[in-house]
Design an enzyme around this catalytic site. Structure first.
Site, PDB file in Angstrom:
ATOM      1  N   TRP A 121       0.860  -1.186   0.000  1.00 29.76           N
ATOM      2  CA  TRP A 121       0.000   0.000   0.000  1.00 29.76           C
ATOM      3  C   TRP A 121       0.889   1.226   0.000  1.00 29.76           C
ATOM      4  CZ3 TRP A 121      -3.352   2.112   4.598  1.00 29.76           C
ATOM      5  CH2 TRP A 121      -4.129   3.188   4.126  1.00 29.76           C
ATOM      6  N   ARG A 128       6.612   6.516  -0.051  1.00 31.35           N
ATOM      7  CA  ARG A 128       7.778   6.837  -0.870  1.00 31.35           C
ATOM      8  C   ARG A 128       7.900   8.359  -0.954  1.00 31.35           C
ATOM      9  NH1 ARG A 128      10.443   4.005  -0.468  1.00 31.35           N
ATOM     10  NH2 ARG A 128       9.743   2.168  -1.603  1.00 31.35           N
ATOM     11  N   GLU A 135      12.495  10.291  -3.911  1.00 29.37           N
ATOM     12  CA  GLU A 135      12.766   8.926  -4.356  1.00 29.37           C
ATOM     13  C   GLU A 135      11.644   8.396  -5.234  1.00 29.37           C
ATOM     14  OE1 GLU A 135      14.501   6.060  -1.863  1.00 29.37           O
ATOM     15  OE2 GLU A 135      15.710   7.490  -0.732  1.00 29.37           O
ATOM     16  N   HIS A 177      15.966   4.331  -3.619  1.00 27.16           N
ATOM     17  CA  HIS A 177      15.486   4.439  -4.995  1.00 27.16           C
ATOM     18  C   HIS A 177      16.153   5.618  -5.687  1.00 27.16           C
ATOM     19  CE1 HIS A 177      12.442   1.983  -3.090  1.00 27.16           C
ATOM     20  NE2 HIS A 177      11.965   1.660  -4.266  1.00 27.16           N
ATOM     21  N   LYS A 231      16.783  -3.373   0.040  1.00 24.48           N
ATOM     22  CA  LYS A 231      16.221  -3.121  -1.291  1.00 24.48           C
ATOM     23  C   LYS A 231      16.901  -1.947  -1.975  1.00 24.48           C
ATOM     24  CE  LYS A 231      11.990  -1.766  -3.748  1.00 24.48           C
ATOM     25  NZ  LYS A 231      10.608  -1.218  -3.614  1.00 24.48           N
ATOM     26  N   SER A 288       3.324   1.159 -10.226  1.00 26.40           N
ATOM     27  CA  SER A 288       3.831   2.118  -9.249  1.00 26.40           C
ATOM     28  C   SER A 288       5.245   2.572  -9.582  1.00 26.40           C
ATOM     29  CB  SER A 288       3.813   1.513  -7.838  1.00 26.40           C
ATOM     30  OG  SER A 288       4.653   0.380  -7.759  1.00 26.40           O
ATOM     31  N   GLN A 321       7.278  -1.858 -14.667  1.00 19.36           N
ATOM     32  CA  GLN A 321       6.551  -2.949 -14.018  1.00 19.36           C
ATOM     33  C   GLN A 321       5.763  -3.737 -15.045  1.00 19.36           C
ATOM     34  OE1 GLN A 321       3.989  -1.806 -10.762  1.00 19.36           O
ATOM     35  NE2 GLN A 321       5.730  -1.486  -9.409  1.00 19.36           N
TER      36      GLN A 321
END
Length: 249
Positions: free
Chosen positions: A47, A82, A86, A143, A170, A231, A235
């Site tokens: 989410w 986020r 980023e 990111h 990540k 997102s 993707q």
């Protein structure tokens, strides 16, 4: 290699799980989308609360989170804000960012939480400690929507996350050449040998699409698929991603 359990999901380097992000902006659209996601049964739902119009209203955030998790159960929910720098949807200063994450932790709103590396390390450390005290695993992230870090810089970022006691490490970055994509794949392979934690590595955009399904070979434990709204650039849709992962698993 240590595995990480998020509710009923185990993140491990020998498989790649699938997350579907929610980027809707209203409570009604979020919950309606969750009903659609439930029918395809992903491993995890992310989410993205930086898209939620009432994200800074604690009462609405708490209520929406409870309703969302009730709909999706038993699928675990990762909550991510986020930040704008980023690639996020909403500018937020560090004080407000940390306050928001504390609200999520204190009210047990998530099965896992994303914490960005590029903030004050001392505050992050305290936040991670509090998150673990609430039995919520931490995915720490970095990111870069402009470039791909060098192999050395990428390993330094992952090392910082590891030292801050993140459970999952990540890195997602934008490639400007095919060599950048290869750097990400090499980073993923090396990180798997260095760190006793699950790793997520993503090269974004069209050039980096193959990194979204190469996790079974290069040891990236989680990838993200679009059911309706992507997102992040590059993707893949859920059906395509499942097909590619099945070929490599």
């Amino acid at each position: 290699m240590a595995n990480v359990t998020i509710k009923n999901l185990t993140l491990a380097t020998d498989k790649t799980s699938i997350a579907i992000p929610i980027t809707k902006d209203t409570t009604s659209s979020i919950l309606e989308y969750a009903q659609a996601i439930k029918t395809v049964n992903p491993d995890l739902v992310e989410w993205r609360i930086d898209f939620f119009e009432a994200v800074l209203n604690d009462t609405k955030l708490i209520k929406t989170s409870h309703d969302l998790r009730a709909i999706l159960a038993p699928i675990p929910v990762l909550i991510t804000f986020r930040t704008y720098g980023e690639g996020g949807n909403l500018p937020l200063d560090d004080t407000s960012y940390f306050k928001l994450l504390a609200t999520i932790i204190d009210n047990n709103l998530a099965d896992s939480i994303d914490i960005e590396l590029t903030h004050d390390f001392a505050t992050i450390k305290t936040l991670v400690t509090n998150t673990h005290a609430a039995n919520i695993p931490v995915i720490m992230s970095n990111h870069d929507f402009v470039k791909t870090p060098s192999l050395t810089d990428g390993l330094s970022l992952l090392t910082a996350m590891d030292r801050l006691d993140a459970d999952v490490l990540k890195i997602a970055s934008m490639p400007n050449s095919t060599m950048d994509v290869l750097t990400v794949l090499q980073l993923s392979t090396m990180a798997n040998q260095i760190f006793d934690k699950p790793i997520i590595t993503i090269s974004m955009g069209e050039l980096g699409k193959l990194t979204r399904f190469s996790g079974p070979v290069f040891h990236s434990c989680l990838t993200f698929a679009a059911l309706e709204d992507a997102s992040a650039p590059g993707q893949l849709d859920l059906d395509t991603l499942k097909t590619f992962l099945a070929e490599l698993s």
